[in-house]
Design a protein around this motif. Structure first.
Motif, mmCIF file in Angstrom:
data_model
loop_
_atom_site.group_PDB
_atom_site.id
_atom_site.type_symbol
_atom_site.label_atom_id
_atom_site.label_comp_id
_atom_site.label_asym_id
_atom_site.label_seq_id
_atom_site.Cartn_x
_atom_site.Cartn_y
_atom_site.Cartn_z
ATOM 1 N N THR A 123 -12.286 26.873 22.031
ATOM 2 C CA THR A 123 -11.154 25.947 21.962
ATOM 3 C C THR A 123 -11.625 24.557 22.379
ATOM 4 O OG1 THR A 123 -10.411 26.186 24.258
ATOM 5 C CG2 THR A 123 -9.631 27.842 22.674
ATOM 6 N N GLU A 124 -10.672 23.610 22.452
ATOM 7 C CA GLU A 124 -11.000 22.263 22.922
ATOM 8 C C GLU A 124 -11.570 22.271 24.326
ATOM 9 O OE1 GLU A 124 -7.697 21.687 19.887
ATOM 10 O OE2 GLU A 124 -8.191 23.124 21.473
ATOM 11 N N THR A 154 -10.351 9.356 19.599
ATOM 12 C CA THR A 154 -9.958 10.751 19.418
ATOM 13 C C THR A 154 -10.963 11.409 18.481
ATOM 14 O OG1 THR A 154 -7.599 10.654 19.909
ATOM 15 C CG2 THR A 154 -8.280 12.234 18.242
ATOM 16 N N LEU A 156 -12.004 14.693 16.221
ATOM 17 C CA LEU A 156 -11.539 15.893 15.525
ATOM 18 C C LEU A 156 -12.745 16.749 15.181
ATOM 19 C CD1 LEU A 156 -8.868 14.527 13.010
ATOM 20 C CD2 LEU A 156 -8.581 15.211 15.395
ATOM 21 N N VAL A 196 -3.048 16.327 10.165
ATOM 22 C CA VAL A 196 -3.411 16.137 11.572
ATOM 23 C C VAL A 196 -3.690 14.659 11.847
ATOM 24 C CG1 VAL A 196 -5.203 16.583 13.304
ATOM 25 C CG2 VAL A 196 -4.248 18.484 11.964
ATOM 26 N N ILE A 200 -1.651 12.078 14.386
ATOM 27 C CA ILE A 200 -2.334 11.417 15.499
ATOM 28 C C ILE A 200 -2.142 9.910 15.438
ATOM 29 C CG2 ILE A 200 -4.641 10.840 16.399
ATOM 30 C CD1 ILE A 200 -5.432 13.745 15.742
ATOM 31 N N GLU A 208 -8.489 11.712 22.946
ATOM 32 C CA GLU A 208 -8.401 13.170 23.033
ATOM 33 C C GLU A 208 -9.448 13.835 22.150
ATOM 34 O OE1 GLU A 208 -6.381 14.589 25.119
ATOM 35 O OE2 GLU A 208 -5.197 12.818 25.655
ATOM 36 N N PHE A 210 -9.646 17.280 19.596
ATOM 37 C CA PHE A 210 -8.907 18.356 18.950
ATOM 38 C C PHE A 210 -9.844 19.192 18.089
ATOM 39 C CE2 PHE A 210 -5.478 15.084 19.312
ATOM 40 C CZ PHE A 210 -4.649 15.790 20.165
ATOM 41 N N VAL A 212 -9.851 21.428 14.830
ATOM 42 C CA VAL A 212 -8.999 21.555 13.648
ATOM 43 C C VAL A 212 -9.578 22.642 12.741
ATOM 44 C CG1 VAL A 212 -7.936 20.366 11.703
ATOM 45 C CG2 VAL A 212 -8.415 19.115 13.814
ATOM 46 N N GLY A 251 -7.976 26.743 16.643
ATOM 47 C CA GLY A 251 -7.412 25.399 16.552
ATOM 48 C C GLY A 251 -5.898 25.369 16.689
ATOM 49 N N ALA A 254 -4.023 22.397 18.851
ATOM 50 C CA ALA A 254 -3.808 21.088 18.199
ATOM 51 C C ALA A 254 -2.636 21.165 17.226
ATOM 52 C CB ALA A 254 -5.071 20.649 17.466
ATOM 53 N N LEU A 258 0.878 18.993 17.572
ATOM 54 C CA LEU A 258 1.274 18.066 16.516
ATOM 55 C C LEU A 258 2.397 18.583 15.646
ATOM 56 C CD1 LEU A 258 -2.371 17.068 15.534
ATOM 57 C CD2 LEU A 258 -0.755 15.689 16.854
#
Length: 260
Positions: A123-124, A154, A156, A196, A200, A208, A210, A212, A251, A254, A258
């Motif tokens: 994960t993130e 940010t 991704l 996404v 954002i 951040e 994320f 995806v 993902g 995220a 969102l």
């Protein structure tokens, strides 16, 4: 809003079109004169930009008045004896600072995570641990942008890219002795990525990271066999040696944040 989008290719071009349709002004970059007409025909203000040899005047004009700078160039370590990927992004920093841009979005890759049996789900919050040269350079490129305090980036981290006529099954069709038949598939659909990015930018979520990736994670053998059958391609053949090296990239955090 004015957006400067570096890299109007497979992902960047439809992303730029989506921003235009949403009422934004978009400056887009390509690397060859032949692609300029494509951008012009869609209402994108075109620029020819080569990160191996940046023209200061061109880059200054490209970033002038931009509220958001999106970097969507393919995360390849090195091409045609050009600069390594992190050095290409390092060369952008003075121009971003000069333009006064505070919001940067960078399309990275889940290659920053190695296949590790002790970390079955990524994960993130998972610490990046790339085990390939390309993954190491992608992570270094992230850090180039994130380490600059003059703007918020940010990142991704995208799974394997699919959409339009792009799908990894075309590369795997007919091949034999493919490894890891039971490893989970981690793909990212282009339309989902665009959604996404739009969310954002609209919500100004910068600074951040994320991940995806599509929610589904079928096994490699079952998935690619099915995709080859759908397209009438030669079936890929997978090794059944019992070994399975892979990771499941989650993902969902995220997408929930969102509202996707």
């Amino acid at each position: 809003m004015q957006i400067s989008l570096l890299g109007c290719g497979w992902l960047g071009l439809p992303l730029a079109e989506t921003f235009l349709n949403d009422g934004h002004t978009v400056k887009g970059s390509v690397t060859s004169p032949e692609k300029v007409a494509v951008l012009q025909s869609k209402g994108i203000q075109p620029y020819i930009i080569d990160l191996n040899a940046i023209s200061g005047d061109v880059m200054d004009d490209f970033l002038k008045c931009a509220e958001v700078f999106i970097i969507a160039i393919p995360p390849k370590a090195r091409q045609n004896n050009g600069l390594p990927y992190p050095e290409k992004l390092q060369g952008l920093l003075p121009f971003i600072k000069k333009a006064g841009i505070k919001k940067v979005l960078f399309t990275s890759s889940t290659s920053v995570y190695a296949d590790a049996p002790d970390i079955p789900v990524v994960t993130e919050n998972t610490l990046p641990n790339p085990d390939t040269e390309s993954g190491k350079q992608v992570l270094a490129a992230e850090q180039v942008l994130q380490s600059c305090a003059d703007f918020n980036t940010t990142v991704l981290r995208l799974g394997g890219l699919i959409g339009g006529d792009r799908h990894p099954v075309y590369h795997l069709a007919g091949r034999a002795a493919l490894p890891n038949p039971d490893a989970p598939v981690n793909l990212a659909d282009r339309d989902m990525i665009i959604e996404v990015v739009l969310k954002i930018v609209k919500r100004a979520i910068f600074g951040e990271v994320f991940v995806v990736v599509n929610p589904g994670h079928p096994a490699r053998k079952a998935y690619y066999t099915s995709e080859a059958e759908k397209r009438g391609l030669p079936l890929p053949e997978f090794s059944d040696d019992g070994n399975c090296v892979g990771k499941l990239v989650d993902g969902t955090a995220a997408l929930k944040l969102l509202n996707l």
